[in-house]
Write a protein that holds these residues in place. Structure first.
Motif, short mmCIF file in Angstrom:
data_model
loop_
_atom_site.label_atom_id
_atom_site.label_comp_id
_atom_site.label_asym_id
_atom_site.label_seq_id
_atom_site.Cartn_x
_atom_site.Cartn_y
_atom_site.Cartn_z
N ALA A 101 54.05 -68.06 -10.25
CA ALA A 101 52.95 -68.37 -9.33
C ALA A 101 51.81 -69.07 -10.06
CB ALA A 101 52.46 -67.10 -8.65
N GLU A 102 51.47 -68.55 -11.26
CA GLU A 102 50.40 -69.18 -12.03
C GLU A 102 50.76 -70.60 -12.42
OE1 GLU A 102 48.21 -65.68 -14.53
OE2 GLU A 102 50.33 -66.01 -14.99
N ILE A 103 51.99 -70.80 -12.86
CA ILE A 103 52.44 -72.14 -13.24
C ILE A 103 52.44 -73.05 -12.02
CG2 ILE A 103 54.46 -73.46 -14.00
CD1 ILE A 103 55.06 -71.11 -15.92
N GLY A 104 52.83 -72.51 -10.87
CA GLY A 104 52.79 -73.30 -9.64
C GLY A 104 51.38 -73.74 -9.29
N LEU A 121 57.97 -77.71 -21.13
CA LEU A 121 58.44 -77.10 -22.37
C LEU A 121 58.56 -75.58 -22.20
CD1 LEU A 121 55.88 -78.96 -24.64
CD2 LEU A 121 58.27 -79.61 -24.32
N ARG A 122 59.50 -74.99 -22.91
CA ARG A 122 59.54 -73.53 -22.94
C ARG A 122 58.28 -73.00 -23.59
NH1 ARG A 122 62.81 -70.17 -27.23
NH2 ARG A 122 60.87 -70.77 -28.28
N ALA A 144 64.58 -75.23 -18.73
CA ALA A 144 65.42 -75.69 -17.63
C ALA A 144 64.97 -75.06 -16.31
CB ALA A 144 66.88 -75.35 -17.91
N GLU A 145 64.65 -73.76 -16.34
CA GLU A 145 64.13 -73.11 -15.13
C GLU A 145 62.79 -73.70 -14.73
OE1 GLU A 145 63.91 -68.90 -15.25
OE2 GLU A 145 66.04 -68.59 -15.59
N LEU A 146 61.94 -73.99 -15.71
CA LEU A 146 60.63 -74.58 -15.43
C LEU A 146 60.80 -75.94 -14.77
CD1 LEU A 146 57.55 -74.71 -15.68
CD2 LEU A 146 57.86 -75.54 -18.02
#
Length: 307
Positions: A101-104, A121-122, A144-146
């Motif tokens: 959520a924060e990254i979103g 990036l990881r 990859a998930e990011l």
């Protein structure tokens, strides 16, 4: 941007001519900066941006500290690039110490600011928190998930990292290639490599990626040596050729000559890559324009005329 297999070609110019004779400047470049920590560093950053902007880079990226430690400064720098320049900014974004959520929310802030390119990036753990990456309980566990999460949210252009000499955390070289393929299959447009000092290492890596079915562009990341002792610390998985060691012998306390040697050494690496068919270069500037500008000059790239 089309990904081609490297095709070794003749060195430009005859033996009696300068090493960089006849290079036509038919290259694309991009530059990486980091967000400033002080007013003086901010001035240095914007001096670098001002000097490099006339070279018409494809994009300029702004790094993001471990654990989001530079999150606000990264956002402010990127926003200023959007507002005050015609450059295309790419904001770094990592999985470290943040929920999905924060990254979103951060991604939406970038989108609202006009940013359409993210370097996904990881990320590495903050200093003092151990050597291994630990996912946030509600976060992404891999780059990859990011990438997949960002692509599902907005139609960002996404760049990811590649490691010609294998990521330090990878179990094997094959596992590292599999991880790169997952990132690209998830929606990334290109990969940008970690710095390296051997053209052979890069071309071997290209052969491996092609054999693995990876066809996306793999852009070489070029790091001019500003401090050889720092490069030694940062090169845990990167081979430093003995010839490069010899070039910098005795220059640790001589920054002027060291900068000149560093520019020539990096330009020679780029010349070798160019001879092998490379036309895209990404420069880690460390917020200093002179070396990157000099290398581009040697490769034949000239600033666009001022209207």
């Amino acid at each position: 941007m089309t990904r081609l297999a490297p095709r070794p070609g003749p060195e430009p110019g005859a033996a009696s001519e300068p090493s960089f004779a006849h290079l036509p400047g038919d290259i694309a470049v991009s530059f990486e900066f980091f967000p400033p920590k002080s007013e003086k560093m901010e001035q240095q950053l914007w001096d670098a941006i001002t000097q490099l902007a006339p070279l018409n880079p494809s994009f300029v990226s702004v790094t993001y500290g471990a654990g989001g430690s530079t999150r606000e400064r990264t956002h402010a720098t990127v926003a200023r690039i959007v507002q005050e320049t015609a450059l295309v900014p790419a904001a770094h974004l990592t999985c470290v110490a943040a929920s999905k959520a924060e990254i979103g929310d951060i991604a939406e802030q970038y989108w609202d600011a006009g940013v359409r390119h993210i370097v996904a990036l990881r990320g590495d753990p903050p200093p003092g928190e151990g050597a291994r990456f630990t996912p946030h309980p509600d976060g992404y566990s891999s780059a990859a998930e990011l990438v997949a999460g960002l692509k599902a949210r907005r139609d960002f252009e996404l760049s990811v990292a590649a490691y010609p000499e294998v990521h330090p955390d990878a179990a094997t070289a094959a596992a590292d290639l599999d991880n790169l393929k997952r990132k690209l299959d998830a929606g990334a447009t290109r990969a940008i490599t970690q710095f390296f000092f051997s053209a052979d290492a890069y071309f071997r890596f290209l052969d491996q990626t092609l054999a693995a079915g990876i066809t996306a562009p793999i852009v070489p990341g070029i790091m001019p040596v500003t401090s050889f002792s720092a490069i030694r610390r940062m090169s845990g998985n990167t081979t430093i050729p003995a010839s490069l060691e010899a070039l910098f012998e005795g220059l640790d306390e001589r920054p002027g000559p060291r900068a000149l040697v560093a520019a020539v050494a990096a330009a020679d690496l780029c010349r070798q890559l160019y001879a092998g068919g490379v036309r895209d270069f990404h420069f880690y500037t460390l917020n200093r324009a002179e070396q990157a500008y000099a290398i581009c000059q040697l490769l034949g790239l000239r600033p666009e005329p001022t209207p």
